[in-house]
Design a protein around this motif. Structure first.
Motif, mmCIF file in Angstrom:
data_model
loop_
_atom_site.group_PDB
_atom_site.id
_atom_site.type_symbol
_atom_site.label_atom_id
_atom_site.label_comp_id
_atom_site.label_asym_id
_atom_site.label_seq_id
_atom_site.Cartn_x
_atom_site.Cartn_y
_atom_site.Cartn_z
ATOM 1 N N MET A 1 0.832 -1.206 0.000
ATOM 2 C CA MET A 1 0.000 0.000 0.000
ATOM 3 C C MET A 1 0.865 1.254 0.000
ATOM 4 O O MET A 1 2.011 1.225 0.425
ATOM 5 C CB MET A 1 -0.983 0.001 1.166
ATOM 6 N N ASP A 2 0.321 2.366 -0.502
ATOM 7 C CA ASP A 2 1.075 3.613 -0.586
ATOM 8 C C ASP A 2 1.215 4.273 0.780
ATOM 9 O O ASP A 2 0.384 4.071 1.655
ATOM 10 C CB ASP A 2 0.373 4.595 -1.536
ATOM 11 N N GLY A 3 2.241 5.089 0.920
ATOM 12 C CA GLY A 3 2.484 5.762 2.188
ATOM 13 C C GLY A 3 1.853 7.138 2.278
ATOM 14 O O GLY A 3 2.110 7.880 3.214
ATOM 15 N N ASP A 4 1.039 7.496 1.298
ATOM 16 C CA ASP A 4 0.476 8.845 1.309
ATOM 17 C C ASP A 4 -0.959 8.880 1.814
ATOM 18 O O ASP A 4 -1.631 9.902 1.741
ATOM 19 C CB ASP A 4 0.556 9.464 -0.092
ATOM 20 N N GLY A 5 -1.451 7.751 2.317
ATOM 21 C CA GLY A 5 -2.798 7.719 2.884
ATOM 22 C C GLY A 5 -3.903 7.591 1.854
ATOM 23 O O GLY A 5 -5.078 7.623 2.199
ATOM 24 N N GLN A 6 -3.527 7.439 0.568
ATOM 25 C CA GLN A 6 -4.578 7.336 -0.460
ATOM 26 C C GLN A 6 -5.233 5.958 -0.469
ATOM 27 O O GLN A 6 -6.330 5.796 -0.970
ATOM 28 C CB GLN A 6 -3.995 7.656 -1.836
ATOM 29 N N HIS A 7 -4.498 4.981 0.030
ATOM 30 C CA HIS A 7 -5.064 3.630 0.117
ATOM 31 C C HIS A 7 -5.649 3.439 1.506
ATOM 32 O O HIS A 7 -4.905 3.337 2.482
ATOM 33 C CB HIS A 7 -3.984 2.579 -0.157
ATOM 34 N N GLU B 1 -7.995 11.409 -0.984
ATOM 35 C CA GLU B 1 -7.116 12.486 -1.446
ATOM 36 C C GLU B 1 -5.790 12.370 -0.717
ATOM 37 O O GLU B 1 -5.725 11.900 0.406
ATOM 38 C CB GLU B 1 -7.745 13.850 -1.120
ATOM 39 N N ARG B 2 -4.725 12.832 -1.358
ATOM 40 C CA ARG B 2 -3.423 12.906 -0.713
ATOM 41 C C ARG B 2 -3.487 13.950 0.403
ATOM 42 O O ARG B 2 -3.931 15.075 0.169
ATOM 43 C CB ARG B 2 -2.405 13.366 -1.746
ATOM 44 N N ALA B 3 -3.041 13.598 1.625
ATOM 45 C CA ALA B 3 -3.120 14.555 2.729
ATOM 46 C C ALA B 3 -2.043 15.637 2.581
ATOM 47 O O ALA B 3 -2.316 16.822 2.681
ATOM 48 C CB ALA B 3 -2.962 13.824 4.055
HETATM 49 MG MG MG Z 1 -0.609 8.698 -4.182
#
Ligand code: MG
Ligand code: UDP
Length: 350
Positions: free
Chosen positions: A116-122, A223-225
């Protein structure tokens, strides 16, 4: 490997396998995600504790710092190991997301793997559902796909459609459209993925290519935080060419097809001229047709040389067999003891 394995001397291989089936490594590639990691980690800890209580699932999270320019590695190394084990791996420079995913695949110690991505989008809330499809329903690859692309520009949507149409053109194995990198692999699927030798990786394609029981789950990405996406038009086109040339020889077939079409066209045109000259005695019509013909041929040939070049470049880079990434720093913190064991591996590849 589960850490408890050494305690029980006569653990049978079958029991070990059984236990490996109930462990999960969550791999999170991170590039400049210092601002996003604490929130993502807090939610992962909650999810891990809940999954342990409901399913007895032991979880570790593996943060791969892909040569970030901010304090991602320092932030990741300071995250608390509550309810799960934490591994932090720092790559020697930015190698790209595909390389980071591969580093995660190599460092994961547990059976199943979730990317999973580290940007909170998942959304971590979806993890429970993915795990359920794996444990309860016996699926090996549970992949997520964007439920829709309504907000995306028309041009981008058209690009994606064309890409998958080309990719899946007459191929025996269709790669699902819109599948993302947020996916769970069962232990045997993860092992299959580890066995694939290629260095040029197109992860979505490979995870689908290995087969086994696959399931699609639709979701709405958040959304990306903080921060910005690291993809732009250029890198997206790059990834598309990577995917296309990894999985399909359709572009080469297009070359042959165009050649046949042009030759047929030329033949018909030639016959028509001959007919006009012989029957009506018309003279040869000037040079425009010749110039247009030359330009079409020249253009098509240049494009096709470029296509061949893509494949030859790929052969060259596979043949050089360079490691896909180097690890600069690596740290493991296990949940129970909360002690840090650190080892530096300068120049060590996986
Ligand atoms: Mg992303
Ligand atoms: N990422 C990475 N290396 C890179 C670029 C991105 O590890 O060179 C990570 C990034 O930190 C994030 C994930 O890959 O966790 C997805 O990246 P991004 O959010 O930029 O892509 P998008 O969500 O827009 O597809």
């Amino acid at each position: 490997m589960p850490t408890k394995a050494g305690q029980d001397g006569n653990t049978s291989a079958a029991a070990a396998r059984k236990r490996a089936e109930r462990t999960l490594s969550i791999v999170v590639p991170c590039f400049n995600e210092a601002d996003n990691l604490p929130a993502v980690h807090a939610r992962l800890c909650e999810t891990a504790q809940m999954l342990r209580e409901t399913r007895g699932l032991k979880i570790e999270v593996v943060y791969i710092d892909d040569g970030s320019r901010d304090s991602t590695y320092a932030v990741a190394s300071a995250l608390p190991a509550i309810g799960l084990d934490v591994q932090t791996v720092s790559l020697s420079r930015n190698f790209g997301k595909e390389a980071a995913l591969m580093a995660g695949l190599h460092h994961a110690r547990y059976g199943a793997i979730l990317f999973m991505d580290g940007d909170g989008q998942h959304p971590p809330a979806l993890i429970e559902r993915l795990v359920g499809h794996w444990i309860d329903d016996g699926y090996d690859v549970v992949y997520t796909a964007k439920a829709h692309r309504d907000q995306e520009p028309l041009l981008r949507r058209a690009g994606v459609k064309t890409f998958y149409a080309l990719m899946n053109f007459r191929s025996r194995h269709k790669i699902p459209e819109d599948a993302g990198d947020f996916r769970l692999l069962s232990p045997r699927a993860a092992n299959a993925l580890r066995q694939l030798p290629e260095r040029n990786r197109f992860f979505k394609g490979l995870a689908s290519w290995i087969g086994f029981r696959q399931l699609r789950v639709d979701y709405e990405p958040a959304e990306r935080a903080h921060g910005r996406t690291s993809w732009n038009l250029g890198s997206l086109i790059g990834l598309s060419i990577e995917g296309l040339t990894s999985f399909s020889v359709a572009p080469l077939r297009v070359a042959s097809l165009l050649g046949v079409l042009l030759a047929t066209g030329a033949l018909i045109f030639g016959m028509a001229i001959l007919y006009e000259t012989l029957i009506y005695g018309k003279s040869v019509p000037g040079y425009p047709s010749v110039v247009v013909g030359l330009m079409v041929l020249g253009g098509v040939q240049l494009i096709m040389i470029g296509v061949l070049g893509e494949y030859i470049g790929k052969i060259l880079s596979e043949q050089k067999a360079r490691p896909v990434y180097f690890v600069a720093e690596h740290q493991t913190r296990s949940e129970a003891r909360e002690e840090a064991s650190e080892d530096r591996q300068p120049g060590a590849a996986a």
